[in-house]
Design a protein around this motif. Structure first.
Motif, short mmCIF file in Angstrom:
data_model
loop_
_atom_site.label_atom_id
_atom_site.label_comp_id
_atom_site.label_asym_id
_atom_site.label_seq_id
_atom_site.Cartn_x
_atom_site.Cartn_y
_atom_site.Cartn_z
N UNK A 1 0.85 -1.19 0.00
CA UNK A 1 0.00 0.00 0.00
C UNK A 1 0.89 1.25 0.00
N UNK A 2 1.17 1.79 -1.16
CA UNK A 2 2.02 3.00 -1.26
C UNK A 2 1.39 4.03 -2.20
N UNK A 3 0.10 4.33 -1.95
CA UNK A 3 -0.55 5.39 -2.72
C UNK A 3 0.11 6.74 -2.50
N UNK A 4 0.65 6.93 -1.29
CA UNK A 4 1.31 8.20 -0.99
C UNK A 4 2.49 8.43 -1.92
N UNK A 5 3.21 7.36 -2.27
CA UNK A 5 4.36 7.51 -3.15
C UNK A 5 3.91 7.83 -4.57
N UNK A 6 2.79 7.25 -5.01
CA UNK A 6 2.26 7.56 -6.34
C UNK A 6 1.88 9.03 -6.43
N UNK A 7 1.27 9.54 -5.37
CA UNK A 7 0.90 10.96 -5.36
C UNK A 7 2.13 11.87 -5.35
N UNK A 8 3.13 11.49 -4.58
CA UNK A 8 4.35 12.30 -4.53
C UNK A 8 5.10 12.26 -5.86
N UNK B 1 3.84 12.03 -8.73
CA UNK B 1 3.12 12.75 -9.78
C UNK B 1 3.34 14.25 -9.74
N UNK B 2 4.04 14.73 -8.74
CA UNK B 2 4.31 16.17 -8.66
C UNK B 2 5.30 16.59 -9.74
N UNK B 3 4.98 17.71 -10.37
CA UNK B 3 5.89 18.21 -11.40
C UNK B 3 7.12 18.86 -10.80
N UNK B 4 6.93 19.44 -9.65
CA UNK B 4 8.05 20.09 -8.99
C UNK B 4 9.00 19.03 -8.42
N UNK B 5 10.27 19.33 -8.43
CA UNK B 5 11.26 18.38 -7.92
C UNK B 5 11.52 18.54 -6.45
N UNK B 6 10.68 19.33 -5.76
CA UNK B 6 10.90 19.57 -4.33
C UNK B 6 9.58 19.39 -3.58
N UNK B 7 9.69 19.02 -2.30
CA UNK B 7 8.54 18.98 -1.42
C UNK B 7 8.23 20.37 -0.91
N UNK B 8 7.15 20.52 -0.15
CA UNK B 8 6.76 21.83 0.36
C UNK B 8 7.80 22.41 1.30
N UNK B 9 8.53 21.56 2.00
CA UNK B 9 9.56 22.05 2.92
C UNK B 9 10.88 22.34 2.22
N UNK B 10 10.95 22.10 0.93
CA UNK B 10 12.18 22.31 0.19
C UNK B 10 13.05 21.08 0.05
N UNK B 11 12.59 19.94 0.61
CA UNK B 11 13.35 18.69 0.50
C UNK B 11 13.25 18.16 -0.92
N UNK B 12 14.37 17.85 -1.58
CA UNK B 12 14.33 17.33 -2.95
C UNK B 12 13.60 15.99 -3.03
N UNK C 1 12.38 9.20 -3.64
CA UNK C 1 12.60 8.09 -4.57
C UNK C 1 13.69 7.15 -4.06
N UNK C 2 14.75 7.74 -3.55
CA UNK C 2 15.87 6.92 -3.07
C UNK C 2 15.45 6.06 -1.88
N UNK C 3 14.73 6.68 -0.94
CA UNK C 3 14.28 5.92 0.25
C UNK C 3 13.34 4.80 -0.17
N UNK C 4 12.41 5.07 -1.06
CA UNK C 4 11.43 4.07 -1.47
C UNK C 4 12.09 2.90 -2.18
#
Length: 361
Positions: free
Chosen positions: A133-140, A142-153, A158-161
Motif C-alpha cells: 500500500x504505497x498510494x502516498x508515493x504515487x501521489x508524490x 506525480x508532482x511536477x516540482x522536484x521539491x517537497x513543500x519544505x524544500x526537501x528534494x 525516490x531513493x528511500x522508497x
C-alpha cells in the motif's frame, strides 16, 4: 452472556422501550444508574469477545494436535517448530532495520507527508508500504516540482522508497521464506524415509477397514486400561493364548487380529528406525501384510514355553502305557499285534490332542 443479558433486561434499561418513556424526566440518580449498567454491559461484551477469540485459538491448536495422527499433516508444524530459532534471530535484525528506515522517513519528509508526521505513524506507514500500500508515493511521484513543500528534494523520497523496497521486501522477506522452506525440505526429507507415513487417503481407508473388521470386538480402550493394571495379564510374553486367557470374553478372531496388527506396526517402526539411522533397507519399506516366517520365529519362544506342559504330560502317559503293556505281555494277555495296534491308537490320540492345542493357540 448470562450476566450481559441480565443487565440488558434490567428495569432501568427496559423502561426505555416503553411508550411513555421521557428521557427529560429522568433524575440524575437514574441517569447515573443507567450509565453504570451500560458500562458494565460494555465491559462484559469485551470480555465475551475476548473469550470467544481465545476459544477460536484453542480450536485452531486442537486442529494442530489432531494433525499428529498423520505424519504428512504434521510436517507443517514440524517445519515451523524447526525454523523458530532462525526466524527469531531473523526478526531481531529485521525489526532493527525496519525501525531505522521508518525513523529516516520521518526525519526526511515527515513535515511534508502526513503519514510520516510522527514516529508511530511512520512505523505504520512503513509497514503498509511493505505490504504493497504505497498510494502516498504515487501521489508524490506525480508532482511536477522536484521539491517537497519544505524544500526537501524529491530524489530523497525516490531513493528511500527504492532502497527500502529492494532491501526489506526483496532481500529480507525472501531470506525468511528460504528459512521456512529449508526447514520444510528437511522435514519432508525425513518423512520420505519413513515407512509409517501413509497419505491421508490411505489412512482413511485403513480406518474404515479397521472399523469393519473390529465391529464386534472389545474396544481397544478397554483392553489398554486393563493391560495397564498388570493384573489381568501378568506375563511378559503376549500371545493369542495368553490374550484369550486374560480376556475370557475376547473372541479368537480378535486375539489373532491384535497380534497381526502388532507385528505390522512393529515391522513398520523397525523399518523406519533402520532408515533414519542410515542403515540399508533391503525390503524397500514395510509391506501391508506380515511375513509368516517372521511371525513363527518371533512366536517360537512362547510356543515352546506353552508346549512344555503338554510334552511332559505326553511322556508321563507314554511311560504309564509302556509299563502296563509290559505287564500284560508278561502275563500272556496280549500278543505283539495287539501291542502295536494299541501303540498306534495312542499315538493318533496324542497327535489329535496336540493339533487341537495348536488350533486353540
Amino acid at each position: 452472556w448470562g450476566i450481559r443479558l441480565g443487565y440488558i433486561n434490567s428495569d432501568q434499561l427496559q423502561s426505555v422501550h416503553k411508550d411513555d418513556f421521557d428521557a427529560m424526566a429522568l433524575t440524575k440518580q437514574e441517569l447515573q444508574t443507567m450509565q453504570e449498567e451500560l458500562q458494565v454491559i460494555r465491559a462484559w461484551s469485551i470480555a465475551v469477545r475476548g473469550l470467544t477469540t481465545c476459544l477460536a485459538i484453542t480450536i485452531i491448536l486442537q486442529f494442530f494436535k489432531g494433525f499428529r495422527a498423520n505424519p504428512r499433516l504434521q510436517i507443517v508444524a514440524d517445519a515451523i517448530l524447526q525454523s523458530l530459532n532462525n526466524v527469531a534471530h531473523f526478526f531481531l535484525i529485521f525489526w532493527t532495520l525496519f525501525a531505522c528506515f521508518a525513523i529516516i522517513a520521518h526525519v526526511l519528509f515527515g513535515n511534508d507527508i502526513i503519514l510520516f508526521s510522527s514516529v508511530l505513524s511512520s512505523l505504520e506507514a512503513s509497514m503498509s508500504t511493505l505490504m504493497g500500500e504505497f498510494e502516498w508515493y504515487v501521489q508524490m511521484a506525480g508532482k511536477k516540482s522536484g521539491y517537497l513543500n519544505s524544500g526537501m528534494p524529491m530524489v530523497f523520497v525516490h531513493l528511500w522508497f527504492v532502497v527500502y523496497i529492494c532491501f526489506a521486501l526483496l532481500v529480507l522477506f525472501n531470506m525468511l521464506l528460504a528459512m521456512v522452506l529449508d526447514s520444510y525440505g528437511a522435514a519432508a526429507q525425513v518423512l520420505g524415509k519413513r515407512a509409517d507415513a501413509p497419505t491421508i487417503v490411505t489412512q482413511t481407508w485403513r480406518y474404515i477397514r479397521r472399523m469393519q473388521e473390529t465391529r464386534r470386538f472389545i474396544p481397544l480402550r478397554t483392553l489398554a486400561r486393563d493391560l495397564l493394571s498388570l493384573e489381568c495379564h501378568p506375563g511378559k510374553v503376549v500371545t493369542v493364548t495368553s490374550l484369550e486367557a486374560a480376556f475370557p470374553q475376547m473372541k479368537h478372531e480378535q486375539a489373532r487380529y491384535l497380534m497381526r496388527t502388532l507385528f505390522q506396526e512393529d515391522k513398520r517402526q523397525k523399518a523406519t528406525q533402520r532408515v533414519l539411522e542410515g542403515q540399508d533397507q533391503s525390503l524397500g519399506g514395510a509391506s501391508q501384510d506380515f511375513d509368516p516366517k517372521e511371525v513363527a520365529s518371533a512366536c517360537l519362544p512362547a510356543f515352546n514355553a506353552a508346549t512344555q506342559p503338554l510334552l511332559a504330560e505326553l511322556i508321563t502317559k507314554l511311560s504309564t502305557l509302556e509299563s502296563k503293556v509290559e505287564k500284560l505281555q508278561s502275563n500272556g494277555l496280549m500278543d505283539a499285534v495287539a501291542v502295536d495296534s494299541l501303540r498306534t491308537r495312542f499315538a493318533k490320540e496324542m497327535v489329535t490332542e496336540i493339533q487341537g492345542g495348536h488350533e486353540r493357540g
